[in-house]
Design a protein around this motif. Structure first.
Motif, PDB file in Angstrom:
ATOM      1  N   LEU A   1      -7.883 -99.163-120.466  1.00 21.16           N
ATOM      2  CA  LEU A   1      -6.319-100.659-120.963  1.00 21.16           C
ATOM      3  C   LEU A   1      -5.512-100.427-121.090  1.00 21.16           C
ATOM      4  O   LEU A   1      -5.162 -98.746-120.997  1.00 21.16           O
ATOM      5  CB  LEU A   1      -6.926-100.760-123.046  1.00 21.16           C
ATOM      6  N   ASP A   2      -4.359-101.812-120.295  1.00 19.07           N
ATOM      7  CA  ASP A   2      -3.498-101.865-120.008  1.00 19.07           C
ATOM      8  C   ASP A   2      -2.546-102.029-121.583  1.00 19.07           C
ATOM      9  O   ASP A   2      -3.254-103.048-121.929  1.00 19.07           O
ATOM     10  CB  ASP A   2      -2.952-102.747-119.025  1.00 19.07           C
ATOM     11  N   ARG A   3      -2.228-101.458-122.234  1.00 19.77           N
ATOM     12  CA  ARG A   3      -1.246-102.133-123.648  1.00 19.77           C
ATOM     13  C   ARG A   3      -0.355-102.436-123.301  1.00 19.77           C
ATOM     14  O   ARG A   3       1.079-101.509-122.907  1.00 19.77           O
ATOM     15  CB  ARG A   3      -2.060-100.737-124.323  1.00 19.77           C
ATOM     16  N   ARG A   4       0.595-103.704-124.133  1.00 21.26           N
ATOM     17  CA  ARG A   4       1.531-104.252-123.525  1.00 21.26           C
ATOM     18  C   ARG A   4       2.069-105.499-124.745  1.00 21.26           C
ATOM     19  O   ARG A   4       1.516-105.996-125.138  1.00 21.26           O
ATOM     20  CB  ARG A   4       1.466-105.328-122.336  1.00 21.26           C
ATOM     21  N   GLY A   5       2.434-104.596-125.400  1.00 19.69           N
ATOM     22  CA  GLY A   5       2.388-104.780-127.124  1.00 19.69           C
ATOM     23  C   GLY A   5       1.486-105.118-127.545  1.00 19.69           C
ATOM     24  O   GLY A   5       0.611-104.521-127.807  1.00 19.69           O
ATOM     25  N   ARG A   6       0.949-106.864-127.818  1.00 18.19           N
ATOM     26  CA  ARG A   6       0.035-106.566-128.565  1.00 18.19           C
ATOM     27  C   ARG A   6      -1.117-107.634-127.732  1.00 18.19           C
ATOM     28  O   ARG A   6      -1.913-107.730-127.852  1.00 18.19           O
ATOM     29  CB  ARG A   6      -0.134-108.406-129.772  1.00 18.19           C
ATOM     30  N   GLU A   7      -0.855-107.561-126.151  1.00 26.18           N
ATOM     31  CA  GLU A   7      -1.247-107.582-125.058  1.00 26.18           C
ATOM     32  C   GLU A   7      -2.521-106.766-124.943  1.00 26.18           C
ATOM     33  O   GLU A   7      -1.965-105.402-124.483  1.00 26.18           O
ATOM     34  CB  GLU A   7      -0.802-108.238-123.902  1.00 26.18           C
ATOM     35  N   VAL A   8      -3.203-106.500-124.306  1.00 26.28           N
ATOM     36  CA  VAL A   8      -4.446-105.467-124.515  1.00 26.28           C
ATOM     37  C   VAL A   8      -5.373-106.420-123.173  1.00 26.28           C
ATOM     38  O   VAL A   8      -6.041-107.081-123.223  1.00 26.28           O
ATOM     39  CB  VAL A   8      -5.611-104.650-125.895  1.00 26.28           C
TER      40      VAL A   8
ATOM     41  N   PHE B   1     -14.083 -99.983-127.705  1.00 26.69           N
ATOM     42  CA  PHE B   1     -13.601-100.227-125.983  1.00 26.69           C
ATOM     43  C   PHE B   1     -14.365-101.786-126.004  1.00 26.69           C
ATOM     44  O   PHE B   1     -13.155-102.433-125.582  1.00 26.69           O
ATOM     45  CB  PHE B   1     -14.544 -99.107-124.876  1.00 26.69           C
ATOM     46  N   TYR B   2     -15.219-101.385-126.127  1.00 23.97           N
ATOM     47  CA  TYR B   2     -16.031-102.860-125.137  1.00 23.97           C
ATOM     48  C   TYR B   2     -15.488-104.330-126.260  1.00 23.97           C
ATOM     49  O   TYR B   2     -14.881-105.557-125.953  1.00 23.97           O
ATOM     50  CB  TYR B   2     -17.245-102.978-125.768  1.00 23.97           C
ATOM     51  N   LEU B   3     -15.839-103.905-127.338  1.00 25.56           N
ATOM     52  CA  LEU B   3     -15.063-105.346-127.894  1.00 25.56           C
ATOM     53  C   LEU B   3     -13.976-105.309-128.174  1.00 25.56           C
ATOM     54  O   LEU B   3     -12.780-106.603-128.358  1.00 25.56           O
ATOM     55  CB  LEU B   3     -16.210-104.765-130.098  1.00 25.56           C
ATOM     56  N   VAL B   4     -12.808-104.284-127.765  1.00 26.09           N
ATOM     57  CA  VAL B   4     -11.555-104.146-127.655  1.00 26.09           C
ATOM     58  C   VAL B   4     -11.680-105.557-126.588  1.00 26.09           C
ATOM     59  O   VAL B   4     -10.472-106.413-126.747  1.00 26.09           O
ATOM     60  CB  VAL B   4     -10.664-103.543-127.668  1.00 26.09           C
ATOM     61  N   VAL B   5     -12.073-105.091-125.484  1.00 22.52           N
ATOM     62  CA  VAL B   5     -11.825-106.322-124.261  1.00 22.52           C
ATOM     63  C   VAL B   5     -12.046-107.709-124.522  1.00 22.52           C
ATOM     64  O   VAL B   5     -11.851-108.521-124.037  1.00 22.52           O
ATOM     65  CB  VAL B   5     -12.244-105.229-123.279  1.00 22.52           C
ATOM     66  N   GLN B   6     -13.371-107.599-125.461  1.00 21.22           N
ATOM     67  CA  GLN B   6     -13.581-109.105-125.479  1.00 21.22           C
ATOM     68  C   GLN B   6     -12.775-110.069-126.473  1.00 21.22           C
ATOM     69  O   GLN B   6     -13.040-111.144-126.074  1.00 21.22           O
ATOM     70  CB  GLN B   6     -15.583-108.554-126.414  1.00 21.22           C
ATOM     71  N   ALA B   7     -12.494-109.216-127.622  1.00 17.96           N
ATOM     72  CA  ALA B   7     -11.648-110.138-128.282  1.00 17.96           C
ATOM     73  C   ALA B   7     -10.239-110.076-127.602  1.00 17.96           C
ATOM     74  O   ALA B   7      -9.187-110.988-128.389  1.00 17.96           O
ATOM     75  CB  ALA B   7     -11.422-109.230-129.572  1.00 17.96           C
ATOM     76  N   GLY B   8      -9.985-109.723-127.039  1.00 18.37           N
ATOM     77  CA  GLY B   8      -8.651-109.371-126.709  1.00 18.37           C
ATOM     78  C   GLY B   8      -7.772-108.299-127.188  1.00 18.37           C
ATOM     79  O   GLY B   8      -6.384-108.144-127.057  1.00 18.37           O
ATOM     80  N   SER B   9      -7.974-107.473-128.701  1.00 17.36           N
ATOM     81  CA  SER B   9      -6.673-107.164-129.264  1.00 17.36           C
ATOM     82  C   SER B   9      -8.073-105.993-130.474  1.00 17.36           C
ATOM     83  O   SER B   9      -8.693-105.890-130.555  1.00 17.36           O
ATOM     84  CB  SER B   9      -6.511-107.967-130.355  1.00 17.36           C
ATOM     85  N   PHE B  10      -7.341-104.988-130.768  1.00 22.96           N
ATOM     86  CA  PHE B  10      -7.988-104.023-131.282  1.00 22.96           C
ATOM     87  C   PHE B  10      -7.688-104.423-132.945  1.00 22.96           C
ATOM     88  O   PHE B  10      -8.597-104.184-133.761  1.00 22.96           O
ATOM     89  CB  PHE B  10      -6.410-102.987-131.631  1.00 22.96           C
TER      90      PHE B  10
END
Length: 79
Positions: A53-60, A14-23
């Motif tokens: 997380l709000d997932r909108r297409g590739r944007e997280v 989770f932390y890295l998804v937020v930091q990196a901005g994508s899965f």
């Protein structure tokens, strides 16, 4: 947020998804598949009982609860 038992690997994903901005970017940093990272975050959300997380297409982007959890993760993972 409830008081679930939190899994460290799920929190890190989770932390890295937020930091990196994508899965995908988080998966590369963790040497895991995008699907595995997505699954870990989904399990974390299920155990916490909230959407993180709000997932909108590739944007997280983190939700309000996700922002609070991310702040806690920053404190933990930075030490």
């Amino acid at each position: 947020m409830n008081n679930p038992e939190l899994d460290l690997q799920q929190l890190r994903a989770f932390y890295l998804v937020v930091q990196a901005g994508s899965f995908s970017a988080a998966a590369r940093r963790l040497n895991r598949t995008q699907s595995a990272v997505s699954h870990a975050v989904r399990k974390l959300e299920e155990s916490a009982g909230v959407r993180l997380l709000d997932r909108r297409g590739r944007e997280v982007r983190p939700t309000e609860e996700g922002r609070r959890l991310n702040q806690a993760c920053e404190a933990v993972f930075s030490t």
